[in-house]
Scaffold this motif. Structure first.
Motif, PDB file in Angstrom:
ATOM      1  N   LEU A  62       0.810  -1.223   0.000  1.00 41.22           N
ATOM      2  CA  LEU A  62       0.000   0.000   0.000  1.00 41.22           C
ATOM      3  C   LEU A  62       0.844   1.275   0.000  1.00 41.22           C
ATOM      4  CD1 LEU A  62      -3.006  -0.809   2.357  1.00 41.22           C
ATOM      5  CD2 LEU A  62      -3.018  -0.581  -0.123  1.00 41.22           C
ATOM      6  N   LYS A  63       2.040   1.203   0.541  1.00 38.38           N
ATOM      7  CA  LYS A  63       2.878   2.400   0.665  1.00 38.38           C
ATOM      8  C   LYS A  63       3.066   3.137  -0.667  1.00 38.38           C
ATOM      9  CE  LYS A  63       6.283   3.655   3.994  1.00 38.38           C
ATOM     10  NZ  LYS A  63       7.331   3.256   4.878  1.00 38.38           N
ATOM     11  N   PRO A  64       3.403   2.421  -1.777  1.00 39.45           N
ATOM     12  CA  PRO A  64       3.549   3.139  -3.053  1.00 39.45           C
ATOM     13  C   PRO A  64       2.236   3.779  -3.523  1.00 39.45           C
ATOM     14  CG  PRO A  64       4.360   0.864  -3.237  1.00 39.45           C
ATOM     15  CD  PRO A  64       3.742   1.011  -1.888  1.00 39.45           C
ATOM     16  N   VAL A  65       1.113   3.153  -3.201  1.00 40.29           N
ATOM     17  CA  VAL A  65      -0.195   3.695  -3.574  1.00 40.29           C
ATOM     18  C   VAL A  65      -0.489   4.967  -2.770  1.00 40.29           C
ATOM     19  CG1 VAL A  65      -2.688   3.218  -3.634  1.00 40.29           C
ATOM     20  CG2 VAL A  65      -1.063   1.398  -4.198  1.00 40.29           C
ATOM     21  N   PHE A  66      -0.042   4.980  -1.523  1.00 35.38           N
ATOM     22  CA  PHE A  66      -0.287   6.111  -0.625  1.00 35.38           C
ATOM     23  C   PHE A  66       0.825   7.157  -0.691  1.00 35.38           C
ATOM     24  CE2 PHE A  66      -2.912   3.266   2.466  1.00 35.38           C
ATOM     25  CZ  PHE A  66      -3.946   3.235   1.547  1.00 35.38           C
ATOM     26  N   GLY A  67       1.547   7.194  -1.783  1.00 33.70           N
ATOM     27  CA  GLY A  67       2.584   8.203  -1.968  1.00 33.70           C
ATOM     28  C   GLY A  67       3.735   8.072  -0.988  1.00 33.70           C
ATOM     29  N   GLY A  68       4.028   6.855  -0.545  1.00 33.87           N
ATOM     30  CA  GLY A  68       5.144   6.618   0.366  1.00 33.87           C
ATOM     31  C   GLY A  68       4.833   6.855   1.832  1.00 33.87           C
ATOM     32  N   LYS A  69       3.578   7.234   2.143  1.00 31.92           N
ATOM     33  CA  LYS A  69       3.217   7.510   3.537  1.00 31.92           C
ATOM     34  C   LYS A  69       3.028   6.218   4.335  1.00 31.92           C
ATOM     35  CE  LYS A  69       1.039  11.976   2.967  1.00 31.92           C
ATOM     36  NZ  LYS A  69      -0.112  12.765   3.362  1.00 31.92           N
ATOM     37  N   ASP A  70       3.333   6.277   5.628  1.00 32.18           N
ATOM     38  CA  ASP A  70       3.161   5.122   6.517  1.00 32.18           C
ATOM     39  C   ASP A  70       1.700   4.899   6.875  1.00 32.18           C
ATOM     40  OD1 ASP A  70       5.875   4.454   6.701  1.00 32.18           O
ATOM     41  OD2 ASP A  70       6.196   5.967   8.249  1.00 32.18           O
TER      42      ASP A  70
END
Length: 86
Positions: A62-70
């Protein structure tokens, strides 16, 4: 009668980015189906913050989908998903 012909943006088939496809599959799907599959994934992998259910904790997929956010809020998640659907 015009309402039945109106194309709902949530139902329009879209193609997920490679990052999003890693979670929901690479086939075309509507925005609604995409959100539904993301939620299935979040629940299956227990990625909701137990102390704040509106917060999604990003795993490696999911991190790449969420723009790198935790972590992102439910509302923020939809904005990120939109950027991955063309």
């Amino acid at each position: 009668m015009a309402d039945t012909k109106k194309n709902n943006a949530l139902q329009k088939p879209m193609t997920p980015s490679s990052e999003l496809a890693a979670v929901v599959g690479s086939g075309q799907l509507s925005r609604g189906e995409c959100v539904s599959k993301i939620w299935d994934y979040i629940k299956k992998n227990n990625l909701q913050n137990p102390s704040n259910k509106r917060e999604i904790i990003a795993d490696a997929k999911l991190k790449p989908v969420f723009g790198g956010k935790d972590k992102v809020s439910m509302f923020e998640m939809n904005k990120h998903l939109a950027a991955h659907l063309k």
